[in-house]
Motif scaffolding. Structure first.
Motif, PDB file in Angstrom:
ATOM      1  N   SER A   1       0.792  -1.225   0.000  1.00 28.84           N
ATOM      2  CA  SER A   1       0.000   0.000   0.000  1.00 28.84           C
ATOM      3  C   SER A   1       0.826   1.278   0.000  1.00 28.84           C
ATOM      4  O   SER A   1       0.269   2.365   0.170  1.00 28.84           O
ATOM      5  CB  SER A   1      -0.939  -0.003   1.215  1.00 28.84           C
ATOM      6  OG  SER A   1      -1.994   0.897   1.034  1.00 28.84           O
ATOM      7  N   GLU A   2       2.107   1.192  -0.197  1.00 30.67           N
ATOM      8  CA  GLU A   2       2.973   2.368  -0.309  1.00 30.67           C
ATOM      9  C   GLU A   2       2.709   3.090  -1.631  1.00 30.67           C
ATOM     10  O   GLU A   2       2.658   2.463  -2.692  1.00 30.67           O
ATOM     11  CB  GLU A   2       4.437   1.938  -0.236  1.00 30.67           C
ATOM     12  CG  GLU A   2       5.454   3.040  -0.493  1.00 30.67           C
ATOM     13  CD  GLU A   2       5.480   4.097   0.591  1.00 30.67           C
ATOM     14  OE1 GLU A   2       4.894   5.175   0.366  1.00 30.67           O
ATOM     15  OE2 GLU A   2       6.081   3.817   1.662  1.00 30.67           O
ATOM     16  N   LEU A   3       2.556   4.436  -1.566  1.00 32.78           N
ATOM     17  CA  LEU A   3       2.304   5.229  -2.762  1.00 32.78           C
ATOM     18  C   LEU A   3       3.569   5.810  -3.381  1.00 32.78           C
ATOM     19  O   LEU A   3       3.583   6.139  -4.572  1.00 32.78           O
ATOM     20  CB  LEU A   3       1.352   6.384  -2.432  1.00 32.78           C
ATOM     21  CG  LEU A   3      -0.053   6.012  -1.962  1.00 32.78           C
ATOM     22  CD1 LEU A   3      -0.882   7.268  -1.744  1.00 32.78           C
ATOM     23  CD2 LEU A   3      -0.740   5.074  -2.946  1.00 32.78           C
ATOM     24  N   ILE A   4       4.634   5.958  -2.592  1.00 28.97           N
ATOM     25  CA  ILE A   4       5.851   6.600  -3.073  1.00 28.97           C
ATOM     26  C   ILE A   4       6.755   5.579  -3.755  1.00 28.97           C
ATOM     27  O   ILE A   4       7.047   4.526  -3.188  1.00 28.97           O
ATOM     28  CB  ILE A   4       6.622   7.266  -1.917  1.00 28.97           C
ATOM     29  CG1 ILE A   4       5.751   8.317  -1.224  1.00 28.97           C
ATOM     30  CG2 ILE A   4       7.927   7.879  -2.411  1.00 28.97           C
ATOM     31  CD1 ILE A   4       5.378   9.490  -2.082  1.00 28.97           C
ATOM     32  N   GLN A   5       7.198   5.899  -4.950  1.00 30.45           N
ATOM     33  CA  GLN A   5       8.150   5.031  -5.648  1.00 30.45           C
ATOM     34  C   GLN A   5       9.574   5.535  -5.407  1.00 30.45           C
ATOM     35  O   GLN A   5       9.845   6.722  -5.515  1.00 30.45           O
ATOM     36  CB  GLN A   5       7.856   4.976  -7.149  1.00 30.45           C
ATOM     37  CG  GLN A   5       8.771   4.000  -7.886  1.00 30.45           C
ATOM     38  CD  GLN A   5       8.309   3.598  -9.265  1.00 30.45           C
ATOM     39  OE1 GLN A   5       8.843   2.650  -9.832  1.00 30.45           O
ATOM     40  NE2 GLN A   5       7.339   4.285  -9.817  1.00 30.45           N
ATOM     41  N   ASN A   6      10.462   4.577  -5.073  1.00 32.46           N
ATOM     42  CA  ASN A   6      11.864   4.884  -4.766  1.00 32.46           C
ATOM     43  C   ASN A   6      11.951   5.717  -3.490  1.00 32.46           C
ATOM     44  O   ASN A   6      12.690   6.701  -3.404  1.00 32.46           O
ATOM     45  CB  ASN A   6      12.536   5.602  -5.933  1.00 32.46           C
ATOM     46  CG  ASN A   6      14.050   5.528  -5.871  1.00 32.46           C
ATOM     47  OD1 ASN A   6      14.627   4.715  -5.150  1.00 32.46           O
ATOM     48  ND2 ASN A   6      14.710   6.395  -6.634  1.00 32.46           N
ATOM     49  N   ARG A   7      11.220   5.287  -2.472  1.00 31.08           N
ATOM     50  CA  ARG A   7      11.066   6.063  -1.241  1.00 31.08           C
ATOM     51  C   ARG A   7      12.378   6.217  -0.462  1.00 31.08           C
ATOM     52  O   ARG A   7      12.537   7.155   0.298  1.00 31.08           O
ATOM     53  CB  ARG A   7      10.016   5.405  -0.339  1.00 31.08           C
ATOM     54  CG  ARG A   7      10.409   4.028   0.173  1.00 31.08           C
ATOM     55  CD  ARG A   7       9.311   3.376   0.966  1.00 31.08           C
ATOM     56  NE  ARG A   7       9.722   2.052   1.446  1.00 31.08           N
ATOM     57  CZ  ARG A   7       8.915   1.222   2.101  1.00 31.08           C
ATOM     58  NH1 ARG A   7       7.658   1.574   2.344  1.00 31.08           N
ATOM     59  NH2 ARG A   7       9.366   0.055   2.513  1.00 31.08           N
TER      60      ARG A   7
ATOM     61  N   GLY B   1       5.017   8.691  -7.725  1.00 31.21           N
ATOM     62  CA  GLY B   1       4.324   7.458  -7.351  1.00 31.21           C
ATOM     63  C   GLY B   1       4.556   6.358  -8.373  1.00 31.21           C
ATOM     64  O   GLY B   1       5.422   6.453  -9.246  1.00 31.21           O
ATOM     65  N   TYR B   2       3.765   5.320  -8.271  1.00 36.11           N
ATOM     66  CA  TYR B   2       3.840   4.212  -9.234  1.00 36.11           C
ATOM     67  C   TYR B   2       2.874   4.511 -10.382  1.00 36.11           C
ATOM     68  O   TYR B   2       1.764   4.009 -10.424  1.00 36.11           O
ATOM     69  CB  TYR B   2       3.504   2.890  -8.546  1.00 36.11           C
ATOM     70  CG  TYR B   2       4.582   2.431  -7.585  1.00 36.11           C
ATOM     71  CD1 TYR B   2       5.679   1.700  -8.030  1.00 36.11           C
ATOM     72  CD2 TYR B   2       4.514   2.750  -6.231  1.00 36.11           C
ATOM     73  CE1 TYR B   2       6.668   1.282  -7.157  1.00 36.11           C
ATOM     74  CE2 TYR B   2       5.499   2.329  -5.345  1.00 36.11           C
ATOM     75  CZ  TYR B   2       6.573   1.606  -5.817  1.00 36.11           C
ATOM     76  OH  TYR B   2       7.555   1.193  -4.943  1.00 36.11           O
ATOM     77  N   TRP B   3       3.303   5.414 -11.280  1.00 38.15           N
ATOM     78  CA  TRP B   3       2.478   5.831 -12.408  1.00 38.15           C
ATOM     79  C   TRP B   3       1.144   6.393 -11.913  1.00 38.15           C
ATOM     80  O   TRP B   3       0.081   6.058 -12.413  1.00 38.15           O
ATOM     81  CB  TRP B   3       2.286   4.666 -13.375  1.00 38.15           C
ATOM     82  CG  TRP B   3       3.601   4.140 -13.830  1.00 38.15           C
ATOM     83  CD1 TRP B   3       4.434   4.696 -14.764  1.00 38.15           C
ATOM     84  CD2 TRP B   3       4.282   2.976 -13.333  1.00 38.15           C
ATOM     85  NE1 TRP B   3       5.579   3.950 -14.880  1.00 38.15           N
ATOM     86  CE2 TRP B   3       5.520   2.871 -14.011  1.00 38.15           C
ATOM     87  CE3 TRP B   3       3.968   2.004 -12.383  1.00 38.15           C
ATOM     88  CZ2 TRP B   3       6.431   1.861 -13.780  1.00 38.15           C
ATOM     89  CZ3 TRP B   3       4.875   0.988 -12.137  1.00 38.15           C
ATOM     90  CH2 TRP B   3       6.082   0.920 -12.833  1.00 38.15           C
ATOM     91  N   GLY B   4       1.271   7.279 -10.939  1.00 41.35           N
ATOM     92  CA  GLY B   4       0.094   7.929 -10.379  1.00 41.35           C
ATOM     93  C   GLY B   4      -0.189   7.473  -8.959  1.00 41.35           C
ATOM     94  O   GLY B   4       0.529   6.640  -8.389  1.00 41.35           O
ATOM     95  N   MET B   5      -1.225   8.053  -8.375  1.00 38.44           N
ATOM     96  CA  MET B   5      -1.626   7.720  -7.010  1.00 38.44           C
ATOM     97  C   MET B   5      -3.143   7.754  -6.910  1.00 38.44           C
ATOM     98  O   MET B   5      -3.800   8.561  -7.582  1.00 38.44           O
ATOM     99  CB  MET B   5      -1.039   8.731  -6.013  1.00 38.44           C
ATOM    100  CG  MET B   5       0.471   8.787  -5.973  1.00 38.44           C
ATOM    101  SD  MET B   5       1.040  10.003  -4.754  1.00 38.44           S
ATOM    102  CE  MET B   5       2.830   9.866  -4.992  1.00 38.44           C
ATOM    103  N   ASN B   6      -3.672   6.911  -6.051  1.00 38.08           N
ATOM    104  CA  ASN B   6      -5.115   6.886  -5.807  1.00 38.08           C
ATOM    105  C   ASN B   6      -5.421   7.805  -4.630  1.00 38.08           C
ATOM    106  O   ASN B   6      -5.097   7.497  -3.486  1.00 38.08           O
ATOM    107  CB  ASN B   6      -5.571   5.459  -5.498  1.00 38.08           C
ATOM    108  CG  ASN B   6      -7.083   5.376  -5.337  1.00 38.08           C
ATOM    109  OD1 ASN B   6      -7.805   6.229  -5.843  1.00 38.08           O
ATOM    110  ND2 ASN B   6      -7.548   4.366  -4.636  1.00 38.08           N
ATOM    111  N   ILE B   7      -6.020   8.965  -4.905  1.00 35.96           N
ATOM    112  CA  ILE B   7      -6.321   9.955  -3.879  1.00 35.96           C
ATOM    113  C   ILE B   7      -7.835  10.078  -3.774  1.00 35.96           C
ATOM    114  O   ILE B   7      -8.506  10.575  -4.684  1.00 35.96           O
ATOM    115  CB  ILE B   7      -5.691  11.322  -4.211  1.00 35.96           C
ATOM    116  CG1 ILE B   7      -4.211  11.149  -4.570  1.00 35.96           C
ATOM    117  CG2 ILE B   7      -5.872  12.274  -3.040  1.00 35.96           C
ATOM    118  CD1 ILE B   7      -3.384  10.460  -3.502  1.00 35.96           C
TER     119      ILE B   7
END
Length: 650
Positions: free
Chosen positions: A56-62, A130-136
């Motif tokens: 459930s992480e939204l940040i890519q390359n955190r 994010g991973y090609w966008g984020m679900n907000i």
């Protein structure tokens, strides 16, 4: 014209696609006990099904550990991995990788240094794609956190922005007061969303007052934003994907894979002890499928997955073979066997044991129950057979059974490869990636198999239809390929005294990373496509009894196939399944069950034509549920479609 036998009549009707009646008489006794966990699911981080998927992480390359895995001409992993991919500056600052001490942890060798212009004023900062966008969405909560090093006294704003509307969707404020001498300090906030985004084209920003650090730098590490997870589990699963997996109705989870567990080359194999504990202590893993794994969705998160969905665990352990064909020699294998025993103690040992105490320290004082352990994965590939049958399987098997005699040790190789067969009861994992014709052809494949050696179908998929052959695989499951899988299921249900479990080889894939391969579910940041294969598996897994029931008919198998199970209790339900694979477009069905007369539930799955698929914005599968009433113990209905499946639940 007169036909001398009903069999000839049925055969001709099948060839001409003329409607013919199917008559099934279901016995009330005489079947075999069925595996209690016949249907299950498999997880490995493939095509961003974990990072950027179930996790459930939204940040890519955190943590700036990198994104892409490169191989040399010998298929060996080539470091370094770290980079600033998916991070972007805004305002009057620049971003750079830095390893200036002190580090946040031994596992995180690099951090992001934000250099602020000497003339900076007003807001400055950076953002992540994010991973090609984020679900907000207003439907869930969010938790943002980061570690900071440097001199700063003021506020840092964390905010979601919509690229579509060019507006802020929601924000939270971090109050910071620290100096460089304070070292790394953690900041975290939970918040909700004021306005849902119109789509998935969203980013996350951290913004601060540039004037307060003009000409200086701030250092950031482990910048994380979690969307509310399934069952609110800590560091857990993306809610909508997890709900989709749960709805399949599987009884086990085979994990952690798969090719991804094996590793591409030495020393990069999946290591259980690097996937546990605080996320800042988890080292990167250069995954098999071309990208870096964060190991955020680690061993304990997968075990929590099993707890949350009440799934049996089938635990894969590394068996001494890398995908580049490097194999551990017999004299060097013992440390890897010891590592497996340590992992099993971590999972199953009392909290007074060394590794059991470690598990307890992470919030799991009670041991887990592990009944199945698989040694390796597809060791018939990559020149693995000689060493696997020569010593690797036996050494792992004997060591595990010596400490845990009740564990079922699974071979990833067919028993026929072994010069001397292992003890009766040893489970063999067989993988079937087949054409639709070959999958249907395996309907009776286990009818006469040796009952001394149970089978786990640890991966299956119909990957070629009658238009696509090797190497031109299907991009998505079709109605035809799903019905081939359904016929395959029927053959396994008929032999569920031998088959302990079955799971699709591709549970989830990210649409943006791999649109051109079959999967049960494909997802973007905001949406999920449930394939025909998904619905076929869901139909079968949710309607399955504890024992088989004999069925008599005046028809032969093909193009219609059937099987039945029932619950063991005297008043238990019956589950009769029928699949039409390239038969008549309309088939009258008559079913008799001697001790049943109550109304029945009929579920059907069909589609417009055999090549129909489900894609984003175009769901063509047709799922129906109706009530069928008995007439003197007989149930009549019509199965519509040349390719269709049905289950009658009485």
């Amino acid at each position: 014209m007169l036909f001398r036998s009903m069999k000839l009549w049925h055969a001709l009707c099948g060839l001409l696609h003329i409607a013919q009646g199917l008559y099934l008489d279901v016995a009330t006794s005489g079947g075999n006990a069925s595996s209690p966990m016949l249907y299950g699911v498999m997880y490995e981080d493939v095509y961003h099904s974990g990072d950027g998927g179930m996790y459930s992480e939204l940040i890519q390359n955190r943590a700036f550990q990198g994104t892409t895995v490169h191989l040399d001409s010998n298929r060996h992993v080539v470091p370094p991995f770290e980079n600033l991919d998916y991070w972007h500056s805004r305002g009057s600052d620049s971003l750079a990788l830095d390893n200036d001490a002190p580090l946040l942890s031994d596992a995180l060798a690099w951090h992001m240094r934000v250099d602020v212009d000497s003339n900076a004023s007003g807001d400055t900062g950076f953002w992540n794609e994010g991973y090609w966008g984020m679900n907000i969405t207003t439907a869930t909560r969010y938790a943002a956190s980061f570690y900071l090093r440097g001199d700063y006294d003021g506020e840092i704003l964390g905010a979601f922005w919509s690229n579509t509307t060019k507006s802020m969707l929601a924000s939270t404020v971090f109050t910071v007061s620290q100096t460089e001498s304070d070292g790394w300090m953690l900041y975290q906030q939970s918040f909700t969303i004021d306005n849902s985004a119109p789509d998935g084209k969203n980013t996350f920003h951290l913004t601060f007052d540039g004037a307060k650090v003009a000409g200086k730098c701030l250092r950031f590490q482990m910048i994380s934003v979690f969307q509310q997870s399934f069952e609110n589990s800590n560091n857990g699963l993306r809610m909508d994907l997890a709900e989709g997996v749960q709805a399949i109705g599987g009884r086990f989870l085979r994990m952690p894979g798969g090719n991804n567990m094996e590793g591409q080359s030495s020393p990069y194999r999946w290591k259980w002890n690097e996937t546990i504990g605080p996320i800042i202590d988890r080292r990167l893993f250069p995954g098999t499928w071309g990208y870096i794994n964060t190991n955020g969705l680690g061993l304990l998160e997968m075990m929590q997955w099993c707890l949350d969905m009440q799934l049996e665990t089938i635990l894969g352990v590394w068996g001494g073979l890398y995908l580049d064909s490097e194999v551990i020699a017999e004299e060097d294998l013992q440390p890897y066997i010891d590592d497996v025993l340590n992992e099993l103690e971590f999972l199953m040992g009392p909290s007074t044991s060394k590794y059991g105490a470690l598990r307890a320290s992470f919030g799991y004082p009670d041991p887990f129950k592990i009944k199945y352990v698989e040694v390796g994965n597809e060791d018939y590939l990559n020149n693995g057979i000689p060493s696997y049958v020569g010593y690797r399987y036996t050494m792992f098997h004997d060591a595990i059974k010596n400490v845990y005699p009740d564990i079922n040790v699974i071979s990833s190789i067919w028993m026929g490869y072994f010069p001397t067969l292992p003890p009766p009861g040893t489970v063999q994992d067989l993988h079937d990636y087949l054409s639709v014709a070959d999958m249907v052809g395996k309907f009776g494949g286990y009818d006469h198999a040796d009952r001394n050696y149970p089978v786990l179908v640890g991966e299956y998929a119909a990957i070629y239809d009658d238009q696509h052959q090797n190497p031109n695989q299907l991009n998505n499951p079709t109605l035809q390929s799903a019905m081939a899988e359904a016929v395959y299921f029927l053959g396994l249900e008929r032999n569920a005294d031998l088959i302990i479990g079955i799971c699709h080889g591709a549970l989830i894939k990210n649409l943006l990373h791999e649109p051109g391969n079959v999967a049960m579910m494909k997802h973007s940041a905001t949406e999920i496509v449930f394939s025909y294969s998904y619905y076929a598996a869901r139909m079968f897994a949710n309607n399955y009894g504890s024992e088989t029931v004999p069925i008599t008919s005046d028809s032969n198998f093909g193009p219609l196939y059937w099987a039945g199970t029932k619950d063991a209790s005297p008043s238990g339900k019956y589950y009769l399944k029928i699949v039409n694979f390239d038969g008549a477009s309309s088939t009258p069905v008559t079913v008799t069950i001697a001790d049943k007369s109550s109304p029945a539930k009929l579920i059907t799955l069909s589609g417009p034509d055999k090549y129909s698929t489900n894609t984003l914005g175009s769901v063509t599968s047709v799922w129906t549920e109706t009530t069928i009433y008995s007439k003197n113990g007989t149930y009549n209905f019509t199965l519509s479609g040349e390719y269709a499946s049905a289950v009658l639940i009485v």
